[in-house]
Design a protein around this motif. Structure first.
Motif, PDB file in Angstrom:
ATOM      1  N   VAL A   1       0.845  -1.055   0.100  1.00  0.00           N
ATOM      2  CA  VAL A   1       0.138   0.127   0.022  1.00  0.00           C
ATOM      3  C   VAL A   1       1.066   1.103  -0.170  1.00  0.00           C
ATOM      4  O   VAL A   1       1.986   1.304   0.495  1.00  0.00           O
ATOM      5  CB  VAL A   1      -1.011  -0.072   1.121  1.00  0.00           C
ATOM      6  CG1 VAL A   1      -1.884  -1.091   1.036  1.00  0.00           C
ATOM      7  CG2 VAL A   1      -0.198  -0.123   2.623  1.00  0.00           C
ATOM      8  N   PRO A   2       0.268   2.293  -0.538  1.00  0.00           N
ATOM      9  CA  PRO A   2       1.150   3.577  -0.804  1.00  0.00           C
ATOM     10  C   PRO A   2       2.002   4.180   0.569  1.00  0.00           C
ATOM     11  O   PRO A   2       3.269   4.327   0.332  1.00  0.00           O
ATOM     12  CB  PRO A   2       0.205   4.584  -1.075  1.00  0.00           C
ATOM     13  CG  PRO A   2      -0.773   3.892  -2.083  1.00  0.00           C
ATOM     14  CD  PRO A   2      -0.884   2.466  -0.956  1.00  0.00           C
ATOM     15  N   ALA A   3       1.376   4.197   1.869  1.00  0.00           N
ATOM     16  CA  ALA A   3       2.088   4.615   2.719  1.00  0.00           C
ATOM     17  C   ALA A   3       3.281   3.765   3.207  1.00  0.00           C
ATOM     18  O   ALA A   3       4.402   4.396   3.505  1.00  0.00           O
ATOM     19  CB  ALA A   3       1.207   5.016   3.815  1.00  0.00           C
ATOM     20  N   PHE A   4       3.079   2.412   3.029  1.00  0.00           N
ATOM     21  CA  PHE A   4       4.253   1.349   3.416  1.00  0.00           C
ATOM     22  C   PHE A   4       5.095   1.530   2.317  1.00  0.00           C
ATOM     23  O   PHE A   4       6.285   1.655   2.884  1.00  0.00           O
ATOM     24  CB  PHE A   4       3.237   0.090   3.533  1.00  0.00           C
ATOM     25  CG  PHE A   4       4.127  -0.894   4.218  1.00  0.00           C
ATOM     26  CD1 PHE A   4       4.069  -1.079   5.384  1.00  0.00           C
ATOM     27  CD2 PHE A   4       5.116  -1.582   3.554  1.00  0.00           C
ATOM     28  CE1 PHE A   4       4.712  -2.051   6.048  1.00  0.00           C
ATOM     29  CE2 PHE A   4       5.900  -2.625   4.103  1.00  0.00           C
ATOM     30  CZ  PHE A   4       5.722  -3.103   5.481  1.00  0.00           C
ATOM     31  N   ASP A   5       4.817   1.550   1.272  1.00  0.00           N
ATOM     32  CA  ASP A   5       5.751   1.351   0.211  1.00  0.00           C
ATOM     33  C   ASP A   5       6.628   2.696   0.238  1.00  0.00           C
ATOM     34  O   ASP A   5       8.022   2.591   0.102  1.00  0.00           O
ATOM     35  CB  ASP A   5       4.988   1.614  -1.084  1.00  0.00           C
ATOM     36  CG  ASP A   5       5.571   1.164  -2.469  1.00  0.00           C
ATOM     37  OD1 ASP A   5       6.066  -0.265  -2.148  1.00  0.00           O
ATOM     38  OD2 ASP A   5       5.926   1.824  -3.375  1.00  0.00           O
ATOM     39  N   LYS A   6       6.122   3.893   0.473  1.00  0.00           N
ATOM     40  CA  LYS A   6       6.920   5.304   0.830  1.00  0.00           C
ATOM     41  C   LYS A   6       8.033   5.084   1.903  1.00  0.00           C
ATOM     42  O   LYS A   6       9.115   5.507   1.849  1.00  0.00           O
ATOM     43  CB  LYS A   6       5.916   6.314   1.124  1.00  0.00           C
ATOM     44  CG  LYS A   6       6.729   7.681   1.125  1.00  0.00           C
ATOM     45  CD  LYS A   6       5.723   8.693   1.372  1.00  0.00           C
ATOM     46  CE  LYS A   6       6.610  10.011   1.770  1.00  0.00           C
ATOM     47  NZ  LYS A   6       5.990  11.247   0.930  1.00  0.00           N
ATOM     48  N   VAL A   7       7.325   4.323   2.722  1.00  0.00           N
ATOM     49  CA  VAL A   7       8.605   4.179   4.172  1.00  0.00           C
ATOM     50  C   VAL A   7       9.693   3.190   3.628  1.00  0.00           C
ATOM     51  O   VAL A   7      10.882   3.825   3.856  1.00  0.00           O
ATOM     52  CB  VAL A   7       7.937   3.829   5.240  1.00  0.00           C
ATOM     53  CG1 VAL A   7       8.916   3.164   6.330  1.00  0.00           C
ATOM     54  CG2 VAL A   7       6.929   4.859   5.928  1.00  0.00           C
ATOM     55  N   CYS A   8       9.418   2.295   2.688  1.00  0.00           N
ATOM     56  CA  CYS A   8      10.285   1.176   2.374  1.00  0.00           C
ATOM     57  C   CYS A   8      11.252   1.850   1.303  1.00  0.00           C
ATOM     58  O   CYS A   8      12.305   1.320   1.369  1.00  0.00           O
ATOM     59  CB  CYS A   8       9.698  -0.012   1.964  1.00  0.00           C
ATOM     60  SG  CYS A   8       8.696  -1.059   3.113  1.00  0.00           S
ATOM     61  N   PHE A   9      10.737   2.699   0.321  1.00  0.00           N
ATOM     62  CA  PHE A   9      11.439   3.163  -0.626  1.00  0.00           C
ATOM     63  C   PHE A   9      12.176   4.503  -0.399  1.00  0.00           C
ATOM     64  O   PHE A   9      13.260   4.895  -1.125  1.00  0.00           O
ATOM     65  CB  PHE A   9      10.972   3.063  -2.120  1.00  0.00           C
ATOM     66  CG  PHE A   9      10.593   1.609  -2.237  1.00  0.00           C
ATOM     67  CD1 PHE A   9      11.883   1.078  -3.127  1.00  0.00           C
ATOM     68  CD2 PHE A   9       9.521   0.819  -2.114  1.00  0.00           C
ATOM     69  CE1 PHE A   9      11.292  -0.400  -3.421  1.00  0.00           C
ATOM     70  CE2 PHE A   9       9.479  -0.450  -2.602  1.00  0.00           C
ATOM     71  CZ  PHE A   9      10.362  -1.060  -3.233  1.00  0.00           C
ATOM     72  N   GLU A  10      11.635   5.273   0.554  1.00  0.00           N
ATOM     73  CA  GLU A  10      12.267   6.572   0.929  1.00  0.00           C
ATOM     74  C   GLU A  10      12.826   6.753   2.317  1.00  0.00           C
ATOM     75  O   GLU A  10      13.530   7.755   2.662  1.00  0.00           O
ATOM     76  CB  GLU A  10      11.215   7.505   0.407  1.00  0.00           C
ATOM     77  CG  GLU A  10      10.793   7.560  -1.002  1.00  0.00           C
ATOM     78  CD  GLU A  10       9.510   8.617  -1.181  1.00  0.00           C
ATOM     79  OE1 GLU A  10       9.295   9.411  -0.405  1.00  0.00           O
ATOM     80  OE2 GLU A  10       8.911   8.173  -2.278  1.00  0.00           O
TER      81      GLU A  10
END
Length: 92
Positions: free
Chosen positions: A59-68
């Motif tokens: 999901v977008p919020a999780f993805d953001k933490v993992c990739f940024e």
């Protein structure tokens, strides 16, 4: 730009529990042991290990933490599933 990442996570229902677990981790508690004991995600049985995944798979919020977010620094993020403590292991 990285296309894949690997992460550990702990999923809980409320922020207070997530904050408490995050404090324990920051004081040196074992992330994977806490995941096995407290995570409501099936990955908890594997110490919260999500393995490697592609950008956009989570999901977008999780993805953001993992990739940024910072590598190896546990972060707190809220999604529709609850509160996650996410520890990104690497990106490639």
């Amino acid at each position: 730009m990285a296309n894949t990442a690997a992460a550990l996570h702990i999923l809980v229902k409320d922020k207070e529990k997530a904050d408490d677990l995050l404090q324990q981790i920051e004081k040196g508690a074992d992330f994977q042991a806490l995941a096995k004991k407290h995570s409501t995600c099936p990955s908890g049985r594997k110490g919260g290990d999500l393995g490697e995944f592609r950008r956009g798979q989570m999901v977008p919020a999780f993805d953001k933490v993992c990739f940024e977010g910072e590598i190896l620094k546990p972060s707190l993020v809220k999604t529709q599933f609850g509160w996650h403590i996410v520890k990104t292991l690497y990106r490639s």
